[in-house]
Write a protein that holds these residues in place. Structure first.
Motif, PDB file in Angstrom:
ATOM      1  N   UNK A 287       3.092   3.474  -3.386  1.00 25.03           N
ATOM      2  CA  UNK A 287       2.013   2.491  -3.511  1.00 25.03           C
ATOM      3  C   UNK A 287       1.868   1.924  -4.915  1.00 25.03           C
TER       4      UNK A 287
ATOM      5  N   UNK B 170      -0.109  -7.542   0.559  1.00 24.62           N
ATOM      6  CA  UNK B 170       0.122  -7.406   1.994  1.00 24.62           C
ATOM      7  C   UNK B 170       1.105  -6.258   2.247  1.00 24.62           C
ATOM      8  N   UNK B 171       1.216  -5.871   3.519  1.00 26.13           N
ATOM      9  CA  UNK B 171       1.993  -4.665   3.842  1.00 26.13           C
ATOM     10  C   UNK B 171       3.503  -4.858   3.707  1.00 26.13           C
ATOM     11  N   UNK B 172       3.964  -6.089   3.523  1.00 22.71           N
ATOM     12  CA  UNK B 172       5.396  -6.245   3.312  1.00 22.71           C
ATOM     13  C   UNK B 172       5.752  -5.912   1.862  1.00 22.71           C
TER      14      UNK B 172
ATOM     15  N   UNK C 174       3.145  -4.108  -0.282  1.00 21.02           N
ATOM     16  CA  UNK C 174       2.400  -2.878  -0.589  1.00 21.02           C
ATOM     17  C   UNK C 174       2.809  -1.838   0.451  1.00 21.02           C
TER      18      UNK C 174
ATOM     19  N   UNK D 237       3.183   1.484   2.498  1.00 23.15           N
ATOM     20  CA  UNK D 237       2.614   2.786   2.872  1.00 23.15           C
ATOM     21  C   UNK D 237       3.583   3.419   3.882  1.00 23.15           C
ATOM     22  N   UNK D 238       3.552   4.745   4.019  1.00 20.47           N
ATOM     23  CA  UNK D 238       4.570   5.379   4.866  1.00 20.47           C
ATOM     24  C   UNK D 238       4.434   5.027   6.345  1.00 20.47           C
TER      25      UNK D 238
END
Lengths: 322, 161
Positions: A225, A238-240, A242, A244-245
């Motif tokens: 992270x 955004x999750x692309x 940032x 996370x597992x």
């Protein structure tokens, strides 16, 4: 080349607001006309299991089934303040508040029951909760009790560092095995053993869930992270970017619940919400050191950073040899 | 502009006039009030809005209504409710696999899409099947166990029949 290493991390963590800040949880309980125990408290359920644990505590004190407890929370119109769902404090603080209020209600119920039996001349009669409610109406008593719990902390003495800035403390020790790819810098956590002191496990399944989730967050903090702030602007929003597992990144986790009763806790229980994530980081970093000999001093331990550290180490080893 | 579209939703045949440029998630949540499908990232990264389209999981935030002509769609509402619970939902409860719950409708549908194709998946299959569904609370372990448990229960039920 892939190299494996093992590491452990041990932590202690003070739960609650701490440092003498008023840490208060209020609770109100009543017996309703259906014979149910209604618990009112401002504790917020965010998935951590506060509703379950607080209901269990109330059922235990009152000596009734869990089905007989109605927990009303998160409604500022009718629930007394029980502080925030923060600082790992709901089980310990609000749990104590619920316990104390229930003890008061239980005393009131006992008196109503005794009065009823004396008046009726039936000393051996066993009353249901519904009958007790009806008896209380006949005796013009409202079966409603309120109590409050304040955590016992004090500010730290600035001169000598003494005092009780937190109460209670929670302890944990995690061990992990990692595999470091020395070419790509990618780190895979292979196994995790998580021992967490909980005081008393009121709900072991919930605790396992907290430990597993906490380990995932701790691992993610250590390896992935990165908010990447630039002049106050979050770059990885955004999750692309940032990371996370996912399920594919998680190792097997063996949770070990350590019970060492906290004398001031509700049935000996302590909060573990935040503590469960902490030991993951030192354990993983120690395992990386064991595997490839580098000390990580910046998070996250991203692949590019790991490769750079390994190259630096190789260079200094080369110079030493020369 | 509204146009006619026909598809099957949770085993019910629908023929409606709708704006076909609408995202499927908006149609489900806003028009049909099927709010079990959750919107997370709106970019197809988190999987909270997962639905099953013709046997395959899809992020309903990335699907336009015009793309589903003639398709069979399953949302979480199509699986079961309190009175008629699906074995996968029951297994999630029994394993304690739910914490905040936001990712769970998507997780359950990913599990269903997997178990419909493979009734006895091993751990790696399960991990792969839910790898498009992000969960911040659980660390995935209890979710994996719940899917394992559901597959065993569903197999038992099949054998009993």
């Amino acid at each position: 080349m892939k190299k494996r290493g093992k590491g452990i991390g041990a932590t202690f963590y003070g739960t609650g607001y701490g440092n003498g800040f008023p840490d208060v949880s209020n609770c109100e309980v009543e017996l309703n006309c259906q014979g149910k125990i209604v618990v009112y408290t401002g504790a917020t359920e965010v998935g951590q299991g506060a509703k379950t644990v607080l209901s269990q505590i109330a059922a235990e004190v009152m000596g009734v089934d869990l089905d007989s407890i109605v927990l009303v929370c998160e409604d500022t119109c009718c629930t007394p303040d029980a502080g925030t769902a923060a600082a790992s404090r709901q089980t310990y603080n609000t749990g104590n508040g619920v316990r104390l209020a229930c003890i008061k209600l239980k005393e009131m119920i006992k008196k109503v029951e005794e009065n009823h039996k004396r008046v009726k001349g039936l000393p051996d009669e066993i009353l249901t909760m519904k009958e007790i409610y009806e008896a209380s109406r006949a005796q013009a008593i409202i079966l409603k009790a309120r109590d409050s719990f304040t955590a016992c902390t004090s500010t730290m003495d600035e001169e000598n560092g003494q005092g009780s800035p937190y109460w209670p403390y929670t302890f944990s020790c995690y061990a992990v095995e990692v595999e470091v790819d020395t070419e790509t810098g990618r780190i895979e956590v292979l196994n995790a053993y998580c021992a967490q002191d909980v005081g008393k496990a009121i709900n072991p399944v919930l605790i396992e869930g907290q430990i597993e989730g906490g380990f995932a967050m701790g691992m993610s903090w250590t390896l992935y992270e990165d908010l990447n702030l630039n002049q106050g602007i979050i770059k990885n929003n955004n999750f692309s970017k940032y990371i996370i597992p996912t399920s594919m990144d998680m190792p097997d986790i063996c949770s070990i619940i350590v019970e060492d009763e906290e004398s001031t806790g509700p049935y000996g229980a302590k909060g573990i919400g935040e503590p469960v994530m902490l030991a993951a980081m030192p354990a993983i970093l120690n395992a990386i050191h064991d595997a490839v000999g580098i000390r990580v001093t910046k998070l996250p331990a991203s692949p590019d950073y790991i490769v750079k550290k390994i190259q630096e180490l190789d260079k200094s080893n080369l110079i030493e040899r020369k | 502009m509204k146009e006619k579209i026909c598809f099957t939703l949770n085993n019910k045949y629908l023929s409606i006039d709708a704006d076909l440029s609408m995202r499927l998630i908006d149609f489900l949540r806003d028009e049909l009030r099927l709010t079990g499908t959750k919107e997370g990232c709106s970019q197809g990264e988190c999987g909270a809005c997962t639905v099953i389209i013709d046997g395959k999981t899809a992020n309903s935030c990335l699907v336009l209504l015009g793309q589903i002509e003639g398709a069979h769609i399953t949302t979480i509402e199509g699986l079961g409710d309190e009175n008629n619970i699906h074995p996968i939902q029951q297994a999630f409860i029994e394993e304690g696999a739910v914490q905040c719950g936001y990712c769970i409708p998507g997780m359950v549908l990913s599990a269903k899409a997997l178990l419909d194709k493979n009734c006895g998946p091993d751990k790696e299959y399960i991990k792969r099947a839910i790898s498009g569904n992000l969960c911040r609370c659980t660390g995935y372990k209890k979710i994996e166990k719940a899917i394992q448990r559901a597959s065993e229960k569903m197999k038992e039920a099949e054998n009993d029949d």
